[in-house]
Design an enzyme around this catalytic site. Structure first.
Site, mmCIF file in Angstrom:
data_model
loop_
_atom_site.group_PDB
_atom_site.id
_atom_site.type_symbol
_atom_site.label_atom_id
_atom_site.label_comp_id
_atom_site.label_asym_id
_atom_site.label_seq_id
_atom_site.Cartn_x
_atom_site.Cartn_y
_atom_site.Cartn_z
ATOM 1 N N ASP A 6 0.857 -1.189 0.000
ATOM 2 C CA ASP A 6 0.000 0.000 0.000
ATOM 3 C C ASP A 6 0.898 1.244 0.000
ATOM 4 O O ASP A 6 2.130 1.139 -0.095
ATOM 5 C CB ASP A 6 -1.015 -0.034 1.158
ATOM 6 C CG ASP A 6 -0.378 0.191 2.527
ATOM 7 O OD1 ASP A 6 0.868 0.346 2.609
ATOM 8 O OD2 ASP A 6 -1.122 0.226 3.524
ATOM 9 N N CYS A 59 2.996 -3.567 3.973
ATOM 10 C CA CYS A 59 2.207 -2.375 4.310
ATOM 11 C C CYS A 59 2.896 -1.694 5.487
ATOM 12 O O CYS A 59 4.085 -1.930 5.717
ATOM 13 C CB CYS A 59 0.742 -2.715 4.582
ATOM 14 S SG CYS A 59 0.414 -3.768 6.002
ATOM 15 N N THR A 117 2.527 -1.982 8.829
ATOM 16 C CA THR A 117 2.920 -2.964 9.846
ATOM 17 C C THR A 117 3.146 -4.361 9.285
ATOM 18 O O THR A 117 3.750 -5.203 9.958
ATOM 19 C CB THR A 117 1.797 -3.092 10.891
ATOM 20 O OG1 THR A 117 0.605 -3.489 10.212
ATOM 21 C CG2 THR A 117 1.566 -1.781 11.628
ATOM 22 N N HIS A 120 9.358 -24.931 8.274
ATOM 23 C CA HIS A 120 8.282 -25.593 9.008
ATOM 24 C C HIS A 120 6.910 -25.443 8.352
ATOM 25 O O HIS A 120 6.122 -26.386 8.360
ATOM 26 C CB HIS A 120 8.177 -25.024 10.431
ATOM 27 C CG HIS A 120 9.352 -25.359 11.291
ATOM 28 N ND1 HIS A 120 9.313 -25.279 12.661
ATOM 29 C CD2 HIS A 120 10.615 -25.759 10.981
ATOM 30 C CE1 HIS A 120 10.492 -25.626 13.168
ATOM 31 N NE2 HIS A 120 11.299 -25.909 12.158
ATOM 32 N N HIS A 159 6.182 -31.772 9.881
ATOM 33 C CA HIS A 159 5.781 -30.450 9.382
ATOM 34 C C HIS A 159 4.729 -30.577 8.281
ATOM 35 O O HIS A 159 3.766 -29.807 8.243
ATOM 36 C CB HIS A 159 6.992 -29.665 8.889
ATOM 37 C CG HIS A 159 7.961 -29.340 9.971
ATOM 38 N ND1 HIS A 159 7.568 -28.789 11.169
ATOM 39 C CD2 HIS A 159 9.310 -29.509 10.062
ATOM 40 C CE1 HIS A 159 8.625 -28.621 11.942
ATOM 41 N NE2 HIS A 159 9.699 -29.054 11.299
#
Ligand code: RB5
Length: 152
Positions: A8, A65, A67, A98, A134
């Site tokens: 963004d 973005c 965060t 994993h 996994h």
């Protein structure tokens, strides 16, 4: 590797830097925008990038973005997407080994550009471990996703 990238307005600068870095390193990068600092809605770009990974036109996707949270939430709504939000390279390595994550989310407002480059390099270059324990857990996630879609 074919890699989709999206961001963004809050992560436009780092998206351009990461795109240039990956392109110089020989990757084929598809840019889903945004293409300026103008205010926009992160779900639009994260969704487009995630769809390209879900449908197979890109092997991996990177979304950024402010965060990293909004784009990771969005990407994880798309079928088959395992998007990992990372702020350091240990998590980037472990999520490949994993979780076999096929998308990476990061935040321009919470990490520096050199840290972001390091995370991207680690995430791109670490293979899935293919260990049965996994794979079994990933298969459970996939089964849960399918069950959720059936109940809609
Ligand atoms: C945009 O202002 C900001 O909300 C966005 O970049 C992101 O941090 C959302 O999770």
């Amino acid at each position: 590797m074919k890699i989709g990238i999206g961001c963004d307005h809050g992560a436009y600068d780092y998206k351009e830097i990461i795109k240039e870095m990956l392109t110089k390193e020989g990757h084929e990068v598809e840019d889903f925008g945004t293409y300026s600092h103008d205010s926009c809605d992160y779900p639009d770009f994260a969704y487009a990038c995630a769809k390209s990974v879900s449908e197979g036109s890109n092997e991996r996707g990177i979304v950024i973005c402010g965060t990293g949270i909004g784009v990771s939430i969005t990407a994880n709504k798309v079928k088959g997407i395992r998007c990992a939000l990372c702020s350091e390279s240990v998590s980037a390595k472990l999520t490949r080994e994993h979780n076999d994550s096929n998308m990476l989310a990061m935040g321009q407002r919470v990490i520096g550009v050199e840290v972001m480059k390091d995370i991207v390099h680690t995430w791109i270059n670490t293979p899935f471990s293919k260990e049965a324990r996994h794979q079994k857990r990933i298969d459970k996630i996939t089964a849960m996703e399918e069950k959720e879609n059936e109940s809609r």
